[in-house]
Scaffold this motif. Structure first.
Motif, PDB file in Angstrom:
ATOM      1  N   PHE A  45     -58.674 -22.120  36.740  1.00  0.00           N
ATOM      2  CA  PHE A  45     -58.190 -22.570  35.663  1.00  0.00           C
ATOM      3  C   PHE A  45     -58.213 -21.441  34.531  1.00  0.00           C
ATOM      4  O   PHE A  45     -57.358 -21.104  33.657  1.00  0.00           O
ATOM      5  N   TYR A  46     -59.344 -20.887  34.653  1.00  0.00           N
ATOM      6  CA  TYR A  46     -59.558 -19.664  33.648  1.00  0.00           C
ATOM      7  C   TYR A  46     -58.558 -18.225  33.991  1.00  0.00           C
ATOM      8  O   TYR A  46     -58.095 -17.941  32.957  1.00  0.00           O
ATOM      9  N   GLN A  47     -58.342 -18.287  35.381  1.00  0.00           N
ATOM     10  CA  GLN A  47     -57.321 -17.321  35.556  1.00  0.00           C
ATOM     11  C   GLN A  47     -55.939 -17.383  35.093  1.00  0.00           C
ATOM     12  O   GLN A  47     -55.283 -16.330  34.633  1.00  0.00           O
ATOM     13  N   PHE A  48     -55.715 -18.856  35.019  1.00  0.00           N
ATOM     14  CA  PHE A  48     -54.239 -19.014  34.335  1.00  0.00           C
ATOM     15  C   PHE A  48     -54.526 -19.686  33.233  1.00  0.00           C
ATOM     16  O   PHE A  48     -53.516 -20.422  32.877  1.00  0.00           O
ATOM     17  N   SER A  49     -55.278 -19.316  32.521  1.00  0.00           N
ATOM     18  CA  SER A  49     -55.631 -20.069  31.080  1.00  0.00           C
ATOM     19  C   SER A  49     -54.600 -19.774  30.208  1.00  0.00           C
ATOM     20  O   SER A  49     -54.150 -20.616  29.429  1.00  0.00           O
ATOM     21  N   ARG A  50     -53.931 -18.881  30.247  1.00  0.00           N
ATOM     22  CA  ARG A  50     -52.591 -18.498  29.163  1.00  0.00           C
ATOM     23  C   ARG A  50     -51.461 -19.570  29.431  1.00  0.00           C
ATOM     24  O   ARG A  50     -51.050 -20.022  28.763  1.00  0.00           O
ATOM     25  N   ASP A  51     -51.480 -20.052  30.906  1.00  0.00           N
ATOM     26  CA  ASP A  51     -50.381 -20.818  31.133  1.00  0.00           C
ATOM     27  C   ASP A  51     -50.831 -22.262  30.951  1.00  0.00           C
ATOM     28  O   ASP A  51     -49.989 -23.146  30.534  1.00  0.00           O
ATOM     29  N   VAL A  52     -52.087 -22.596  31.158  1.00  0.00           N
ATOM     30  CA  VAL A  52     -52.589 -24.146  30.963  1.00  0.00           C
ATOM     31  C   VAL A  52     -53.155 -24.369  29.579  1.00  0.00           C
ATOM     32  O   VAL A  52     -52.961 -25.547  29.425  1.00  0.00           O
ATOM     33  N   ARG A  53     -53.645 -23.621  28.791  1.00  0.00           N
ATOM     34  CA  ARG A  53     -54.147 -23.492  27.373  1.00  0.00           C
ATOM     35  C   ARG A  53     -53.358 -24.691  26.596  1.00  0.00           C
ATOM     36  O   ARG A  53     -53.927 -25.249  25.699  1.00  0.00           O
ATOM     37  N   PRO A  54     -51.845 -24.511  26.500  1.00  0.00           N
ATOM     38  CA  PRO A  54     -51.261 -25.404  25.481  1.00  0.00           C
ATOM     39  C   PRO A  54     -51.606 -26.829  25.781  1.00  0.00           C
ATOM     40  O   PRO A  54     -51.222 -27.679  25.070  1.00  0.00           O
ATOM     41  N   PHE A  55     -51.947 -27.227  27.151  1.00  0.00           N
ATOM     42  CA  PHE A  55     -52.126 -28.617  27.341  1.00  0.00           C
ATOM     43  C   PHE A  55     -53.212 -28.802  27.956  1.00  0.00           C
ATOM     44  O   PHE A  55     -53.654 -30.211  28.591  1.00  0.00           O
ATOM     45  N   ILE A  56     -54.352 -27.834  28.123  1.00  0.00           N
ATOM     46  CA  ILE A  56     -55.645 -28.358  28.904  1.00  0.00           C
ATOM     47  C   ILE A  56     -56.502 -27.457  27.912  1.00  0.00           C
ATOM     48  O   ILE A  56     -56.512 -26.301  27.858  1.00  0.00           O
ATOM     49  N   SER A  57     -57.759 -28.028  27.693  1.00  0.00           N
ATOM     50  CA  SER A  57     -58.714 -27.466  26.595  1.00  0.00           C
ATOM     51  C   SER A  57     -59.612 -26.893  27.683  1.00  0.00           C
ATOM     52  O   SER A  57     -60.004 -27.227  28.698  1.00  0.00           O
ATOM     53  N   ARG A  58     -60.253 -25.804  27.042  1.00  0.00           N
ATOM     54  CA  ARG A  58     -61.418 -25.080  27.806  1.00  0.00           C
ATOM     55  C   ARG A  58     -62.659 -26.128  27.839  1.00  0.00           C
ATOM     56  O   ARG A  58     -63.283 -25.947  29.041  1.00  0.00           O
ATOM     57  N   ARG A  59     -62.727 -27.045  27.072  1.00  0.00           N
ATOM     58  CA  ARG A  59     -63.699 -27.843  27.183  1.00  0.00           C
ATOM     59  C   ARG A  59     -63.599 -28.939  28.296  1.00  0.00           C
ATOM     60  O   ARG A  59     -64.497 -29.091  29.220  1.00  0.00           O
ATOM     61  N   TYR A 108     -73.678 -24.746  32.367  1.00  0.00           N
ATOM     62  CA  TYR A 108     -72.672 -25.438  31.569  1.00  0.00           C
ATOM     63  C   TYR A 108     -72.897 -24.883  30.253  1.00  0.00           C
ATOM     64  O   TYR A 108     -71.750 -24.662  29.317  1.00  0.00           O
ATOM     65  N   TYR A 109     -74.052 -24.709  29.623  1.00  0.00           N
ATOM     66  CA  TYR A 109     -74.185 -24.202  28.030  1.00  0.00           C
ATOM     67  C   TYR A 109     -73.612 -22.782  28.228  1.00  0.00           C
ATOM     68  O   TYR A 109     -73.095 -22.549  26.948  1.00  0.00           O
ATOM     69  N   VAL A 110     -74.180 -21.935  29.238  1.00  0.00           N
ATOM     70  CA  VAL A 110     -73.702 -20.746  28.910  1.00  0.00           C
ATOM     71  C   VAL A 110     -72.087 -20.582  29.037  1.00  0.00           C
ATOM     72  O   VAL A 110     -71.565 -19.772  28.147  1.00  0.00           O
ATOM     73  N   VAL A 111     -71.482 -21.492  29.967  1.00  0.00           N
ATOM     74  CA  VAL A 111     -69.938 -21.218  29.603  1.00  0.00           C
ATOM     75  C   VAL A 111     -69.332 -21.771  28.574  1.00  0.00           C
ATOM     76  O   VAL A 111     -68.554 -21.244  28.126  1.00  0.00           O
ATOM     77  N   ARG A 112     -69.957 -22.835  28.003  1.00  0.00           N
ATOM     78  CA  ARG A 112     -69.567 -23.383  26.390  1.00  0.00           C
ATOM     79  C   ARG A 112     -69.842 -22.128  25.595  1.00  0.00           C
ATOM     80  O   ARG A 112     -69.023 -22.181  24.675  1.00  0.00           O
ATOM     81  N   LEU A 113     -70.674 -21.525  25.772  1.00  0.00           N
ATOM     82  CA  LEU A 113     -71.244 -20.397  24.638  1.00  0.00           C
ATOM     83  C   LEU A 113     -70.215 -19.064  24.764  1.00  0.00           C
ATOM     84  O   LEU A 113     -69.843 -18.569  23.787  1.00  0.00           O
ATOM     85  N   TRP A 114     -70.027 -18.564  25.948  1.00  0.00           N
ATOM     86  CA  TRP A 114     -69.457 -17.386  26.337  1.00  0.00           C
ATOM     87  C   TRP A 114     -67.981 -17.466  27.010  1.00  0.00           C
ATOM     88  O   TRP A 114     -67.390 -16.291  27.124  1.00  0.00           O
ATOM     89  N   GLY A 115     -67.509 -18.743  27.254  1.00  0.00           N
ATOM     90  CA  GLY A 115     -66.397 -18.826  28.226  1.00  0.00           C
ATOM     91  C   GLY A 115     -65.130 -18.310  27.586  1.00  0.00           C
ATOM     92  O   GLY A 115     -64.289 -17.961  27.922  1.00  0.00           O
ATOM     93  N   TRP A 116     -65.290 -18.669  26.154  1.00  0.00           N
ATOM     94  CA  TRP A 116     -64.053 -18.104  25.286  1.00  0.00           C
ATOM     95  C   TRP A 116     -63.590 -16.643  25.486  1.00  0.00           C
ATOM     96  O   TRP A 116     -62.230 -16.463  25.480  1.00  0.00           O
ATOM     97  N   VAL A 117     -64.551 -15.857  25.863  1.00  0.00           N
ATOM     98  CA  VAL A 117     -64.450 -14.711  26.108  1.00  0.00           C
ATOM     99  C   VAL A 117     -63.150 -14.376  27.250  1.00  0.00           C
ATOM    100  O   VAL A 117     -62.177 -13.564  26.943  1.00  0.00           O
ATOM    101  N   TRP A 118     -63.191 -15.135  28.165  1.00  0.00           N
ATOM    102  CA  TRP A 118     -62.590 -14.961  29.343  1.00  0.00           C
ATOM    103  C   TRP A 118     -61.178 -15.977  29.138  1.00  0.00           C
ATOM    104  O   TRP A 118     -60.086 -15.592  29.537  1.00  0.00           O
ATOM    105  N   TRP A 119     -61.355 -17.141  28.392  1.00  0.00           N
ATOM    106  CA  TRP A 119     -60.178 -18.125  28.395  1.00  0.00           C
ATOM    107  C   TRP A 119     -59.186 -17.506  27.384  1.00  0.00           C
ATOM    108  O   TRP A 119     -58.016 -17.803  27.655  1.00  0.00           O
ATOM    109  N   TYR A 120     -59.431 -16.720  26.465  1.00  0.00           N
ATOM    110  CA  TYR A 120     -58.496 -16.538  25.504  1.00  0.00           C
ATOM    111  C   TYR A 120     -58.065 -14.758  25.713  1.00  0.00           C
ATOM    112  O   TYR A 120     -57.204 -14.305  24.900  1.00  0.00           O
ATOM    113  N   ARG A 121     -58.609 -14.358  26.984  1.00  0.00           N
ATOM    114  CA  ARG A 121     -57.820 -12.786  27.102  1.00  0.00           C
ATOM    115  C   ARG A 121     -56.772 -12.787  27.761  1.00  0.00           C
ATOM    116  O   ARG A 121     -56.367 -13.702  28.477  1.00  0.00           O
TER     117      ARG A 121
END
Length: 137
Positions: free
Chosen positions: A88-102, A124-137
C-alpha cells in the motif's frame, strides 16, 4: 536498487477491513469486499524491505528489527504485516485519494497482533508517527 529482504513468488491473499473501494495494478489488487491480493507470481516476484527503515552495508542490513519466526507460517512474525503495509505504501500515490494512511497502518497492526508479535503496539505507534515520510513521497 532498493533494500529488499523479502520476495514473495506466490500470490498472497489477505482479508482487510478496507471495504467499498477498489484498486488494481500489476502488483496488487484491493477488491471491494476488502480482499487484498499481492501478485507474487508476476515477473520475478514482489520484493519489499520488511519493517522500515533499513540500509544495506555490504552483505548486512541495518535498521528496524524483523520479528522472530512464526512457527505457524514459517515466516517472521512481521513478514505478512510488512508485506501488506509496504504494498500500500509503495503505491500510496495511487491509493491515497480513497484510502487513508490510518487505515493501512491499522491493517499493519491487526496482522502483527494476529501473528503474535509482542511489539505490535510499539511498531504501530512508530508507523503512525513516522509513516507520513514514506506515504507522501
Amino acid at each position: 536498487m532498493g533494500v529488499y529482504i523479502y520476495c514473495i513468488r506466490e500470490d498472497y491473499r489477505y482479508q482487510s477491513a478496507i471495504r467499498g473501494r477498489e484498486f488494481r495494478n500489476e502488483w496488487f489488487h484491493l477488491a471491494k469486499d476488502g480482499a487484498v491480493f499481492v501478485y507474487g507470481t508476476h515477473y520475478k516476484g514482489y520484493a519489499w524491505d520488511g519493517c522500515s527503515p533499513k540500509i544495506k552495508i555490504k552483505d548486512v542490513y541495518w535498521g528496524t528489527p524483523e520479528g522472530v519466526l512464526n512457527f505457524n507460517t514459517g515466516q517472521s512474525k512481521t513478514y505478512f504485516a510488512s508485506l501488506i503495509h509496504d504494498v500500500f505504501y509503495q503505491f500510496s500515490r495511487d491509493v491515497r485519494p480513497f484510502i487513508s494512511r490510518r487505515q493501512v497502518d491499522k491493517e499493519f497492526y491487526l496482522i502483527l497482533k494476529r501473528d503474535g508479535f509482542v511489539f505490535a503496539r510499539l511498531y504501530y505507534y512508530v508507523v503512525r508517527l513516522w509513516g507520513w515520510v514514506w506515504w507522501y513521497r
